[in-house]
Design a protein around this motif. Structure first.
Motif, short mmCIF file in Angstrom:
data_model
loop_
_atom_site.label_atom_id
_atom_site.label_comp_id
_atom_site.label_asym_id
_atom_site.label_seq_id
_atom_site.Cartn_x
_atom_site.Cartn_y
_atom_site.Cartn_z
N ALA A 626 39.08 151.66 -13.12
CA ALA A 626 38.78 152.13 -11.77
C ALA A 626 39.80 151.62 -10.77
CB ALA A 626 37.37 151.70 -11.36
N ALA A 627 40.21 150.36 -10.93
CA ALA A 627 41.23 149.78 -10.03
C ALA A 627 42.58 150.47 -10.23
CB ALA A 627 41.34 148.28 -10.26
N ASP A 628 42.92 150.74 -11.48
CA ASP A 628 44.19 151.40 -11.76
C ASP A 628 44.21 152.84 -11.27
OD1 ASP A 628 44.96 149.06 -12.96
OD2 ASP A 628 44.51 149.73 -15.00
N CYS A 629 43.03 153.44 -11.20
CA CYS A 629 42.94 154.83 -10.75
C CYS A 629 43.33 154.97 -9.29
CB CYS A 629 41.53 155.36 -10.98
SG CYS A 629 41.22 157.02 -10.36
N GLY A 630 43.10 153.93 -8.51
CA GLY A 630 43.42 153.96 -7.10
C GLY A 630 42.25 154.35 -6.23
N SER A 631 41.37 155.17 -6.75
CA SER A 631 40.16 155.57 -6.03
C SER A 631 38.97 155.35 -6.95
CB SER A 631 40.24 157.04 -5.60
OG SER A 631 39.04 157.43 -4.96
N PRO A 632 38.31 154.19 -6.84
CA PRO A 632 37.18 153.89 -7.74
C PRO A 632 36.07 154.93 -7.69
CG PRO A 632 37.86 151.92 -6.56
CD PRO A 632 38.61 153.05 -5.95
N SER A 633 35.80 155.50 -6.50
CA SER A 633 34.73 156.49 -6.41
C SER A 633 35.06 157.75 -7.21
CB SER A 633 34.48 156.85 -4.95
OG SER A 633 35.65 157.37 -4.35
N VAL A 634 36.31 158.15 -7.19
CA VAL A 634 36.73 159.31 -7.98
C VAL A 634 36.58 159.02 -9.47
CG1 VAL A 634 38.68 160.80 -8.60
CG2 VAL A 634 38.30 160.15 -6.20
N TYR A 635 36.97 157.82 -9.87
CA TYR A 635 36.84 157.44 -11.27
C TYR A 635 35.37 157.42 -11.70
CZ TYR A 635 36.85 154.54 -15.47
OH TYR A 635 36.65 154.06 -16.73
N VAL A 636 34.52 156.87 -10.84
CA VAL A 636 33.10 156.77 -11.17
C VAL A 636 32.48 158.15 -11.31
CG1 VAL A 636 30.85 156.12 -10.21
CG2 VAL A 636 32.73 154.49 -10.19
N LEU A 637 32.80 159.07 -10.40
CA LEU A 637 32.26 160.43 -10.50
C LEU A 637 32.77 161.13 -11.74
CD1 LEU A 637 32.43 161.60 -6.78
CD2 LEU A 637 30.38 161.10 -8.12
N GLU A 638 34.01 160.86 -12.10
CA GLU A 638 34.54 161.46 -13.33
C GLU A 638 33.83 160.92 -14.56
OE1 GLU A 638 36.66 164.00 -15.63
OE2 GLU A 638 36.55 163.93 -13.44
N GLU A 639 33.54 159.63 -14.54
CA GLU A 639 32.78 159.04 -15.65
C GLU A 639 31.38 159.63 -15.73
OE1 GLU A 639 33.63 156.68 -18.16
OE2 GLU A 639 35.53 157.52 -17.48
#
Length: 711
Positions: A626-639
């Motif tokens: 999530a940190a590497d993604c740059g946008s944790p919220s985007v990563y979480v929604l994708e998960e």
């Protein structure tokens, strides 16, 4: 002073230790794959199966002050939301342990309270971006609907009847063809504007193993149902065992040749939850693996949605839902029946059988039907001892006179059916049975109101208030019939059904052959009902599967890594006092440890990982990505779209593939967090006040004076 402070907190924060100990008993209730507990009543030696924090707390020894506060907190959550209590209980224990660790590192109580409170507020604001509207969540869930091969079918013929006429028993036959394919058909529709919903009906008297698995016909290996969306759906019936061969509810029905009359029904939209305008998908996403209840709720929601087309309301009307638990029948007999289903004695059942198919005059009692009953607010004169309220000039006991008078009133107004909110005098019950008058007690006020609206009956507090305008007309009673069309006699109690034309009541008839499961299945059903109710009330839901907790952990990482500097306006906004900078990292990590343990335990309970250590490593891996993604919220929604942080292996609905999403209530989840932390901080500060009490000289001269710090 630091050493003294350490001794104080290590030995004297008994409240936090008690909270941790009590909360540890409910860790198996987390996640969709809950481990049930048996509670044994020492007085009767009877056991009850539970899987909720509310029932657990009711059975624990809560003699301590911390235990009483914990009980009040959980009861408050239960009263407002009816869900989120297990999360609350677990986080109380996790954050209690975290606070104790902070104290052992010499963190002042004021710093713990301030940083944890601000941290939780910041996290609650951060996760608002994850909220999904009900309209969008239906689209999201339908986009990942189960593939057609999960519902392969051919065709069926379903008898249908107007839902607004509960007297008509619904019967249908199923005819299965050999080639299995999905065939679109024209959806069933209601005609006219009079709310006479003539929808295609399917009885929910089946095993709850698939999205739409009707009763199996004799010799058939597959079956199908018609949905209102115009899709015929079916699934192959396979028995699956999950965790326990005795308490699994994921199995499918093995009934054969159960064709005939049915009082339960499952209207079109609920048979196929992929219908975007229905609540089927949302109910399943909120069920967290409780397939038994989700089928019943889909049926109820579909019917209420049809009625809402006339009223303009899209909310789930809980006041129109009733439950009736039947012991002695398999769980596959569970269904939804129109009207009010309840249990009566065999003697009363005899009277009801005599009154079947007759229009009855109904009377509603808003209180107890006993000689000693007085309405709420009735106050007797002070310092006055009442020997006799009314002089009895004719002699005899006061109760006998009352019984004779009450019976005369019922007979004079030709009352056949009496619904009583409270208790009923046993002697009066016997006399009413003799005169073929059916009296049913312990009826909810909402049920009284529903029958009052359609029959014209007006509730009264005392029978002496009865007049011609208080008695209603058009009620009907009958013995409740099971899926094979037979009236059920379960020994001590007999199920009966009270109905009237146009009454909106729906009864979820919950059946089980295991006595210890009666309370369990009722609790599970109401939990799901209130989850859907609050989701519709909020108009939005959280993505489940650990998405919200993961974003909280990611957000706390960001807060921890940005120290409070004069130029850091964002950090100053989160934690305005520079004095807290030295303790910010320690306390925030303690706050995060609660959510991290929460995710780890859920993953262990669902057998996604072999140990909590492995689960923690998996959570850390997600945090790094999530940190590497740059946008944790985007990563979480994708998960979440991929199945959630907890995905992998067989989920709560193994028959529906990997695509099924899980959702959580917004207000219930965040309020459970706040209540848990508020309780922990309250106990923390209360303990501190006790430690620094006014009995200074007495404590100085005591043997344990070294364990206290004096201000």
């Amino acid at each position: 002073v630091p050493m003294a402070f350490r001794d104080v907190n290590a030995r004297r924060h008994i409240g936090l230790q008690q909270l941790s100990s009590l909360a540890s008993t409910g860790r198996t209730f987390l996640g969709p794959m809950k481990s049930h507990k048996f509670i044994v009543d020492e007085s009767t030696n009877q056991s009850t199966l539970i899987c909720s924090a509310v029932r657990l707390i009711e059975s624990l020894d809560l003699s301590s002050a911390a235990g009483q506060l914990l009980n009040e907190t959980i009861q408050a959550q239960n009263k407002e939301f009816k869900t989120g209590m297990s999360t609350l209980l677990f986080l109380v224990g996790a954050w209690s342990n975290a606070v104790v660790e902070c104290l052992q590192q010499n963190v002042p109580v004021s710093a713990i309270v301030s940083v944890m409170s601000e941290g939780l507020n910041s996290c609650c604001e951060r996760v608002q971006c994850l909220q999904i509207s009900i309209h969008d969540v239906n689209k999201e869930l339908c986009s990942s609907r189960v593939k057609p091969n999960a519902f392969e079918s051919k065709t069926c013929q379903v008898g249908h009847d107007g839902l607004t006429n509960p007297q008509n028993l619904m019967s249908f036959r199923r005819h299965i063809s050999a080639p299995e394919e999905v065939i679109p058909i024209n959806s069933c529709s209601h005609q006219g504007d009079d709310c006479n919903f003539n929808k295609c009906l399917v009885s929910p008297l089946f095993g709850f193993g698939s999205v739409a698995s009707p009763v199996k016909a004799a010799g058939d290996k597959s079956s199908s149902v018609i949905s209102a969306s115009g899709v015929i759906a079916s699934s192959c019936i396979k028995q699956k065992l999950t965790h326990s061969r005795h308490f699994s509810t994921l199995g499918k029905s093995h009934f054969s040749s159960q064709q005939g009359n049915f009082q339960g029904y499952l209207s079109g939209p609920s048979a196929d939850p992929c219908e975007c305008c229905s609540l089927g998908h949302l109910a399943m996403a909120l069920s967290h693996g409780n397939q038994t209840s989700v089928k019943l709720l889909q049926s109820i929601a579909a019917y209420q949605q049809e009625r809402a087309e006339c009223s303009g309301s899209s909310q789930l009307n809980i006041a129109e839902i009733v439950t009736c638990c039947l012991l002695g029948l398999p769980e596959t007999y569970s269904c939804v029946s129109p009207g009010f289903v309840t249990l009566v004695s065999p003697e009363q059942a005899t009277v009801i059988k005599h009154l079947e198919e007759k229009p009855l005059r109904i009377l509603l009692m808003d209180g107890d039907l006993t000689e000693q009953y007085r309405h709420l607010g009735f106050n007797r004169p002070c310092n006055v001892r009442t020997i006799l309220e009314h002089p009895n000039l004719q002699g005899g006991r006061a109760e006998d006179v009352w019984l004779s008078r009450v019976l005369d009133i019922l007979i004079s107004f030709e009352v056949n059916l009496v619904l009583v909110k409270g208790n009923v005098c046993e002697n009066l019950m016997e006399k009413c049975i003799t005169n073929r008058i059916s009296v049913i007690g312990s009826v909810a006020r909402d049920v009284l109101g529903a029958f009052g609206e359609v029959t014209g009956a007006q509730p009264v507090t005392y029978l002496t208030q009865v007049n011609a305008s208080c008695v209603g007309n058009g009620a009907q009673v009958e013995l409740w019939k099971a899926s094979d069309g037979r009236a059920m006699d379960l020994g001590e109690l007999v199920p009966v059904r009270v109905s009237a034309r146009g009454v909106p009541l729906l009864t979820a008839v919950l059946t089980t052959a295991v006595p210890s499961k009666v309370q369990l299945i009722e609790d599970q059903f109401w939990t799901l009902v209130y989850r859907l109710h609050h989701a519709l009330k909020d108009g939005k839901v959280f993505p489940g599967g650990g998405a919200v907790e993961l974003l909280c952990l990611s957000h706390i990482q960001v807060l921890t890594e940005q120290p409070v500097r004069p130029g850091n306006e964002k950090a100053v906004k989160e934690f305005p006092s520079p004095w807290l900078a030295g303790y910010q990292s320690i306390v925030l990590q303690a706050l995060a440890s609660g959510w991290k343990r929460y995710l780890s335990v859920v993953m262990c309970n669902t057998a996604k990982t072999g140990s909590e250590l492995e689960a923690c490593a998996s959570v850390d891996h997600h945090l790094k990505k999530a940190a590497d993604c740059g946008s944790p919220s985007v990563y979480v929604l994708e998960e979440f779209r991929r199945g959630g942080v907890l995905r992998g292996g067989s989920g709560p609905f193994p028959d529906h593939g990997e695509g099924l999403k899980v959702c959580d209530n917004v207000a219930a989840k965040t309020e459970a967090w706040r209540r848990a932390l508020d309780l922990v901080l309250l106990v923390l500060q209360t303990d501190a006040e006790i430690i620094t009490g006014p009995r200074r000289n007495q404590l100085l001269n005591s043997r344990v004076s070294s364990e206290f710090m004096f201000l």
